[in-house]
Design a protein around this motif. Structure first.
Motif, mmCIF file in Angstrom:
data_model
loop_
_atom_site.group_PDB
_atom_site.id
_atom_site.type_symbol
_atom_site.label_atom_id
_atom_site.label_comp_id
_atom_site.label_asym_id
_atom_site.label_seq_id
_atom_site.Cartn_x
_atom_site.Cartn_y
_atom_site.Cartn_z
ATOM 1 N N SER A 8 0.857 -1.173 0.000
ATOM 2 C CA SER A 8 0.000 0.000 0.000
ATOM 3 C C SER A 8 0.902 1.235 0.000
ATOM 4 O O SER A 8 1.894 1.278 0.727
ATOM 5 N N VAL A 9 0.561 2.232 -0.832
ATOM 6 C CA VAL A 9 1.329 3.470 -0.938
ATOM 7 C C VAL A 9 0.402 4.634 -0.613
ATOM 8 O O VAL A 9 -0.611 4.817 -1.278
ATOM 9 N N ASP A 10 0.759 5.397 0.422
ATOM 10 C CA ASP A 10 -0.014 6.578 0.800
ATOM 11 C C ASP A 10 0.897 7.793 0.749
ATOM 12 O O ASP A 10 2.020 7.744 1.256
ATOM 13 N N VAL A 11 0.403 8.867 0.144
ATOM 14 C CA VAL A 11 1.186 10.098 0.020
ATOM 15 C C VAL A 11 0.501 11.195 0.816
ATOM 16 O O VAL A 11 -0.694 11.425 0.660
ATOM 17 N N GLU A 12 1.291 11.849 1.680
ATOM 18 C CA GLU A 12 0.798 12.983 2.462
ATOM 19 C C GLU A 12 1.683 14.181 2.181
ATOM 20 O O GLU A 12 2.901 14.045 2.121
ATOM 21 N N GLN A 13 1.059 15.344 2.036
ATOM 22 C CA GLN A 13 1.837 16.562 1.833
ATOM 23 C C GLN A 13 1.497 17.554 2.930
ATOM 24 O O GLN A 13 0.327 17.739 3.276
ATOM 25 N N ASP A 14 2.554 18.159 3.474
ATOM 26 C CA ASP A 14 2.408 19.177 4.504
ATOM 27 C C ASP A 14 3.379 20.290 4.153
ATOM 28 O O ASP A 14 4.574 20.198 4.445
ATOM 29 N N GLY A 15 2.880 21.303 3.475
ATOM 30 C CA GLY A 15 3.747 22.370 2.987
ATOM 31 C C GLY A 15 4.707 21.821 1.951
ATOM 32 O O GLY A 15 4.283 21.189 0.989
#
Length: 116
Positions: A8-15
C-alpha cells in the motif's frame, strides 16, 4: 496475492514536505508502482521527500535499489531525501549493505523533517 494487495502506498503533503508511507512488501513485484509515484513527486518538484518504511514487512534488493535511485534523483532535482524506519529487517538491510551511510535514515518522520 497480487502486488496491489502486497503493498500500500499513501502520500501525504504538509507544505513543502512530502511523506510516502509504504505498508506491506517492497519487492521486485511492487517497486514499479512505487517508482512511478516517487518519480512523479520529484518531477513535480517535491523539495523534501521522506519515504516512511516503518510499516514494511519485507524488502528485497529491488527495494534497496529503488531507494538508491530515488536518493540520486532527489540530488539531481536538488531536493532533500530521507528514509524513516525502526529497528528491524529494513534497518538491518540498510546497515548491512552500507546504505545507511549514504541515505539519510531517521527513526521518525518528525526527526527527518526537522533535519531536512
Amino acid at each position: 496475492m497480487t502486488s496491489e494487495r502486497a503493498l500500500s502506498v499513501d502520500v501525504e503533503q504538509d507544505g513543502d514536505l512530502t511523506v510516502v508511507r509504504l505498508t506491506g512488501e517492497l519487492d521486485v513485484s511492487t517497486t514499479g508502482g512505487v517508482r512511478t509515484v516517487l518519480d512523479d513527486l520529484l518531477i513535480d518538484g517535491a523539495p523534501r521527500l521522506v519515504v516512511d518504511l516503518t510499516a514494511l514487512d519485507f524488502m528485497d534488493s529491488a527495494g534497496l535499489g529503488l531507494l538508491v535511485r530515488t536518493h540520486r534523483q532527489a540530488r539531481t532535482f536538488r531536493g532533500a531525501f530521507a528514509v524513516v524506519c525502526h529497528e528491524g529487517i529494513v534497518t538491518h538491510l540498510l546497515s548491512m549493505t552500507g546504505l545507511a551511510h549514504v541515505i539519510r535514515v531517521f527513526s521518525s518522520v518528525q526527526d527527518a523533517a526537522a533535519a531536512m
